[in-house]
Design a protein around this motif. Structure first.
Motif, mmCIF file in Angstrom:
data_model
loop_
_atom_site.group_PDB
_atom_site.id
_atom_site.type_symbol
_atom_site.label_atom_id
_atom_site.label_comp_id
_atom_site.label_asym_id
_atom_site.label_seq_id
_atom_site.Cartn_x
_atom_site.Cartn_y
_atom_site.Cartn_z
ATOM 1 N N TYR A 27 -4.605 5.529 -7.231
ATOM 2 C CA TYR A 27 -4.288 4.314 -6.490
ATOM 3 C C TYR A 27 -5.334 3.248 -6.791
ATOM 4 O O TYR A 27 -6.505 3.562 -6.985
ATOM 5 C CB TYR A 27 -4.326 4.557 -4.972
ATOM 6 C CG TYR A 27 -3.363 5.581 -4.460
ATOM 7 C CD1 TYR A 27 -2.213 5.190 -3.797
ATOM 8 C CD2 TYR A 27 -3.609 6.945 -4.613
ATOM 9 C CE1 TYR A 27 -1.320 6.121 -3.306
ATOM 10 C CE2 TYR A 27 -2.715 7.885 -4.127
ATOM 11 C CZ TYR A 27 -1.587 7.467 -3.477
ATOM 12 O OH TYR A 27 -0.701 8.389 -2.983
ATOM 13 N N TYR A 39 -3.258 -3.598 0.210
ATOM 14 C CA TYR A 39 -2.185 -2.864 -0.450
ATOM 15 C C TYR A 39 -2.720 -1.952 -1.539
ATOM 16 O O TYR A 39 -3.817 -2.156 -2.055
ATOM 17 C CB TYR A 39 -1.133 -3.820 -1.031
ATOM 18 C CG TYR A 39 -1.607 -4.690 -2.176
ATOM 19 C CD1 TYR A 39 -1.409 -4.294 -3.494
ATOM 20 C CD2 TYR A 39 -2.232 -5.906 -1.941
ATOM 21 C CE1 TYR A 39 -1.837 -5.094 -4.549
ATOM 22 C CE2 TYR A 39 -2.647 -6.702 -2.984
ATOM 23 C CZ TYR A 39 -2.455 -6.293 -4.287
ATOM 24 O OH TYR A 39 -2.882 -7.076 -5.334
ATOM 25 N N MET A 41 -1.680 -0.051 -5.245
ATOM 26 C CA MET A 41 -0.792 0.094 -6.390
ATOM 27 C C MET A 41 -0.940 1.559 -6.798
ATOM 28 O O MET A 41 -2.053 2.044 -7.020
ATOM 29 C CB MET A 41 -1.178 -0.857 -7.517
ATOM 30 C CG MET A 41 -0.964 -2.298 -7.126
ATOM 31 S SD MET A 41 -1.105 -3.502 -8.474
ATOM 32 C CE MET A 41 -2.652 -3.107 -9.224
ATOM 33 N N VAL A 71 4.003 -0.502 -5.410
ATOM 34 C CA VAL A 71 3.079 -1.207 -4.534
ATOM 35 C C VAL A 71 3.484 -0.963 -3.089
ATOM 36 O O VAL A 71 4.669 -1.000 -2.756
ATOM 37 C CB VAL A 71 3.084 -2.726 -4.831
ATOM 38 C CG1 VAL A 71 2.181 -3.475 -3.873
ATOM 39 C CG2 VAL A 71 2.673 -2.985 -6.270
#
Length: 118
Positions: A27, A39, A41, A71
Motif C-alpha cells: 500500500y 487514502y 493505493m 484506491v
C-alpha cells in the motif's frame, strides 16, 4: 513524509509507499490537504483476502481480477497537525511486518477511520 503538487491537483502528502498487510499486499499512503482525505493505493492482491481497513475482497472469475492499483479513502483528517499526531511513529511502523494493520488500528483508535462501502 513528502509533499507534492501535480499541475491542476490539490497538494498532497505521501506517508510512505511500503506499507504491507498480512498477505504481503503493498500500500501507498497519501493525504490530501484540501479535503482531509487519507487514502491508500493498493497493489493487485491475491484471489481472496481481507484488507486491514475492513474491506473484504473476493475474485469470482477472470473478469473480476484487479490488474492494477486500486484506491480507497481510509480516513478523513482535517489539518496537518492532526495527521502528524495520528500517524506518529509511522516510519518505524511501516518497516514492520503487517504494517498496514498498525495503520488501520491507529485510524480506528483516533476515530477518523472511514467504514468501507464495498
Amino acid at each position: 513524509m513528502t509533499q507534492t503538487t501535480a499541475a491542476g491537483s490539490p497538494p498532497r502528502s505521501s506517508w510512505g509507499g511500503d506499507w504491507h498487510d498480512a498477505k504481503g499486499v503493498r500500500y501507498e499512503l497519501n493525504w490530501i490537504e484540501d479535503t482531509g482525505e487519507l487514502y491508500v493505493m493498493r497493489e493487485p492482491a491475491p484471489p481472496e483476502w481481507a484488507d486491514p481497513f475492513g474491506g473484504i475482497h473476493v475474485r469470482i472469475d477472470d473478469k473480476a481480477t484487479f490488474d492494477s492499483m486500486t484506491v480507497a479513502v481510509v480516513a478523513h483528517i482535517d489539518g496537518r497537525d492532526k495527521v502528524e499526531s495520528v500517524l506518529g511513529g509511522w516510519l518505524e511502523a511501516m518497516e514492520q511486518p503487517n504494517s498496514a494493520e498498525w495503520l488501520a488500528e491507529r485510524l480506528r483508535d483516533a476515530g477518523v477511520a472511514v467504514t468501507p462501502s464495498n
